[in-house]
Design a protein around this motif. Structure first.
Motif, PDB file in Angstrom:
ATOM      1  N   GLU A  53       0.961  -1.266  -0.169  1.00  0.00           N
ATOM      2  CA  GLU A  53      -0.160  -0.059   0.081  1.00  0.00           C
ATOM      3  C   GLU A  53       0.867   1.318   0.138  1.00  0.00           C
ATOM      4  N   LEU A  54       2.289   1.242   0.382  1.00  0.00           N
ATOM      5  CA  LEU A  54       2.980   2.238   0.309  1.00  0.00           C
ATOM      6  C   LEU A  54       3.708   2.447  -0.932  1.00  0.00           C
ATOM      7  N   ASP A  55       3.796   1.548  -1.870  1.00  0.00           N
ATOM      8  CA  ASP A  55       4.503   1.733  -3.283  1.00  0.00           C
ATOM      9  C   ASP A  55       3.992   0.486  -4.001  1.00  0.00           C
ATOM     10  N   PRO A  56       2.963   0.604  -4.996  1.00  0.00           N
ATOM     11  CA  PRO A  56       2.609  -0.669  -5.697  1.00  0.00           C
ATOM     12  C   PRO A  56       3.755  -1.312  -6.616  1.00  0.00           C
ATOM     13  N   LYS A  57       4.865  -0.776  -6.550  1.00  0.00           N
ATOM     14  CA  LYS A  57       5.817  -1.315  -7.366  1.00  0.00           C
ATOM     15  C   LYS A  57       6.605  -2.576  -6.425  1.00  0.00           C
ATOM     16  N   LEU A  58       6.223  -2.476  -5.106  1.00  0.00           N
ATOM     17  CA  LEU A  58       6.932  -3.306  -4.075  1.00  0.00           C
ATOM     18  C   LEU A  58       5.921  -4.335  -3.544  1.00  0.00           C
ATOM     19  N   PRO A  59       6.189  -5.486  -3.488  1.00  0.00           N
ATOM     20  CA  PRO A  59       5.087  -6.541  -2.754  1.00  0.00           C
ATOM     21  C   PRO A  59       4.921  -6.269  -1.329  1.00  0.00           C
ATOM     22  N   GLN A  60       3.904  -6.456  -1.030  1.00  0.00           N
ATOM     23  CA  GLN A  60       3.297  -6.389   0.463  1.00  0.00           C
ATOM     24  C   GLN A  60       4.239  -7.223   1.391  1.00  0.00           C
ATOM     25  N   GLU A  61       4.712  -7.976   1.090  1.00  0.00           N
ATOM     26  CA  GLU A  61       5.786  -8.868   1.950  1.00  0.00           C
ATOM     27  C   GLU A  61       7.020  -8.043   2.194  1.00  0.00           C
ATOM     28  N   ALA A  62       7.531  -7.287   1.449  1.00  0.00           N
ATOM     29  CA  ALA A  62       8.519  -6.177   1.240  1.00  0.00           C
ATOM     30  C   ALA A  62       8.621  -5.317   2.472  1.00  0.00           C
ATOM     31  N   THR A  63       7.101  -4.691   2.733  1.00  0.00           N
ATOM     32  CA  THR A  63       7.252  -3.411   3.415  1.00  0.00           C
ATOM     33  C   THR A  63       6.400  -3.935   4.873  1.00  0.00           C
ATOM     34  N   ALA A  64       5.669  -5.059   4.958  1.00  0.00           N
ATOM     35  CA  ALA A  64       4.824  -5.512   6.117  1.00  0.00           C
ATOM     36  C   ALA A  64       5.841  -5.642   7.203  1.00  0.00           C
ATOM     37  N   PRO A  65       5.447  -5.225   8.548  1.00  0.00           N
ATOM     38  CA  PRO A  65       6.475  -5.316   9.714  1.00  0.00           C
ATOM     39  C   PRO A  65       6.534  -6.664  10.216  1.00  0.00           C
ATOM     40  N   ALA A  66       7.798  -7.063  10.271  1.00  0.00           N
ATOM     41  CA  ALA A  66       8.360  -8.388  10.723  1.00  0.00           C
ATOM     42  C   ALA A  66       8.658  -8.257  12.375  1.00  0.00           C
ATOM     43  N   VAL A  67       9.330  -7.379  12.751  1.00  0.00           N
ATOM     44  CA  VAL A  67       9.636  -7.541  14.174  1.00  0.00           C
ATOM     45  C   VAL A  67       9.534  -5.762  14.823  1.00  0.00           C
ATOM     46  N   CYS A  68       9.160  -5.878  16.129  1.00  0.00           N
ATOM     47  CA  CYS A  68       9.024  -4.580  16.490  1.00  0.00           C
ATOM     48  C   CYS A  68       9.331  -4.566  18.222  1.00  0.00           C
ATOM     49  N   GLY A  69       9.951  -3.420  18.521  1.00  0.00           N
ATOM     50  CA  GLY A  69      10.261  -3.463  19.916  1.00  0.00           C
ATOM     51  C   GLY A  69      10.160  -2.042  20.560  1.00  0.00           C
ATOM     52  N   VAL A  70       9.693  -2.091  21.665  1.00  0.00           N
ATOM     53  CA  VAL A  70       9.536  -0.825  22.279  1.00  0.00           C
ATOM     54  C   VAL A  70      10.696  -0.507  23.343  1.00  0.00           C
ATOM     55  N   VAL A  71      11.201   1.021  23.350  1.00  0.00           N
ATOM     56  CA  VAL A  71      12.213   1.255  24.163  1.00  0.00           C
ATOM     57  C   VAL A  71      11.434   1.354  25.998  1.00  0.00           C
ATOM     58  N   GLU A  72      11.762   0.550  26.433  1.00  0.00           N
ATOM     59  CA  GLU A  72      11.182   0.665  27.958  1.00  0.00           C
ATOM     60  C   GLU A  72      11.573   1.687  28.888  1.00  0.00           C
ATOM     61  N   GLY A  73      13.004   2.113  28.380  1.00  0.00           N
ATOM     62  CA  GLY A  73      13.383   3.048  29.319  1.00  0.00           C
ATOM     63  C   GLY A  73      14.320   2.668  30.349  1.00  0.00           C
ATOM     64  N   ALA A  74      14.715   1.085  30.410  1.00  0.00           N
ATOM     65  CA  ALA A  74      15.486   0.644  31.294  1.00  0.00           C
ATOM     66  C   ALA A  74      16.881   1.038  30.995  1.00  0.00           C
ATOM     67  N   ALA A  75      17.852   1.533  31.720  1.00  0.00           N
ATOM     68  CA  ALA A  75      19.219   1.681  31.434  1.00  0.00           C
ATOM     69  C   ALA A  75      19.940   0.710  31.266  1.00  0.00           C
ATOM     70  N   VAL A  76      20.848   0.271  30.382  1.00  0.00           N
ATOM     71  CA  VAL A  76      21.657  -0.858  30.397  1.00  0.00           C
ATOM     72  C   VAL A  76      22.831  -0.814  31.264  1.00  0.00           C
TER      73      VAL A  76
END
Length: 270
Positions: free
Chosen positions: A188-211
């Motif tokens: 849906e972002l660029d019809p020249k690209l397949p949906q598989e290429a732009t769909a999100p695979a992994v996501c992570g939230v910054v929790e704020g815990a200092a390492v």
């Protein structure tokens, strides 16, 4: 004479500590890096996972990512999403698939994790306009593993709101043929690209815990009894050195007084 020798010894013992303390006081204070760990979890049943590290040194942001389970040999667009104006975004869950086609596309996911703030390209521009710069995105190896590291200058807004930002890697393979194709339709972002290429695979939230932060509470060092001449060397740093030197001087002073007392007693007896 004994008192003078003791005073000289005490002064000599205290001198290195005084120099160390003055040196420590003169040394400029440096701000420690602020570091945050992010656990990357799969979206769209991608089987992907990984860890991202964000560390700030002033306005320099270093991003390190180690992920696996991605589409082998394919580029994976990756970004820092989220808000720098106080909005609370999170990684989406299955309910984000509002059109019911079985895939959370990027438009559906953006409602949850926000717009692109930084494009994590391998070189060149890192702004939102490079979000689909596939030729400058890292590729997974033949085992589906991806390693990435880059230091990027960022705005003060990013520094101030780093805990509100998230890391997302894109690119999925729902039909399991180890490549991007149009089996799931066009992006849906660029019809020249397949949906598989732009769909999100992994996501992570910054929790704020200092390492690597110092554990809460002091280190248990133990101690000497009132009659002991031992110094607890576990007391580190300039304060510990000062304590050790002072304790050593007191011990020597006590010994000198005891010796002088014995000498006086001997002379009196004679």
């Amino acid at each position: 004479m004994t008192t003078q020798r003791t005073a000289r010894l005490t002064a000599l013992l205290a001198l290195p500590v005084a120099l160390a303390l003055s040196g420590a006081a003169a040394a400029p204070a440096t701000a420690e890096d602020k570091a945050y760990q992010i656990n990357l979890e799969q979206l769209n049943d991608s089987q992907g996972k990984g860890t991202a590290m964000l560390s700030l040194n002033g306005n320099q942001l270093t991003v390190k990512i180690e992920s696996e389970g991605l589409v082998p040999g394919q580029p994976h667009a990756q970004h820092i999403h989220g808000s720098t104006d106080g909005h609370d975004f999170q990684c989406p869950d299955a309910s984000a698939d509002t059109d019911g086609d079985g895939i959370i596309n990027n438009t559906e996911a953006t409602v949850h994790y926000g717009d692109i703030n930084i494009s994590l390209t391998t070189d060149g521009d890192t702004g939102p306009d490079s979000g689909l710069a596939v030729d400058r995105m890292p590729k997974a190896d033949a085992q589906g593993k991806l390693s990435y590291e880059r230091t990027i200058p960022v705005s003060q807004d990013v520094v101030d709101h780093i805990k509100d930002l998230h890391v997302v890697q894109h690119g999925i393979d729902p039909n399991g043929n180890n490549k991007y194709d149009f089996g799931a339709g066009k992006s849906e972002l660029d019809p020249k690209l397949p949906q598989e290429a732009t769909a999100p695979a992994v996501c992570g939230v910054v929790e704020g815990a200092a390492v690597g932060s110092i554990p809460v509470g002091g280190v248990e060092t133990g101690g000497a009894t009132a009659e002991s001449n031992e110094v607890p060397w576990a007391l580190a740093g300039a304060g510990g050195l000062a304590f050790a030197a002072i304790a050593g001087a007191l011990v020597l002073n006590r010994r000198r007084r005891a010796t002088a007392s014995v000498e006086r007693s001997g002379r009196s007896a004679a």
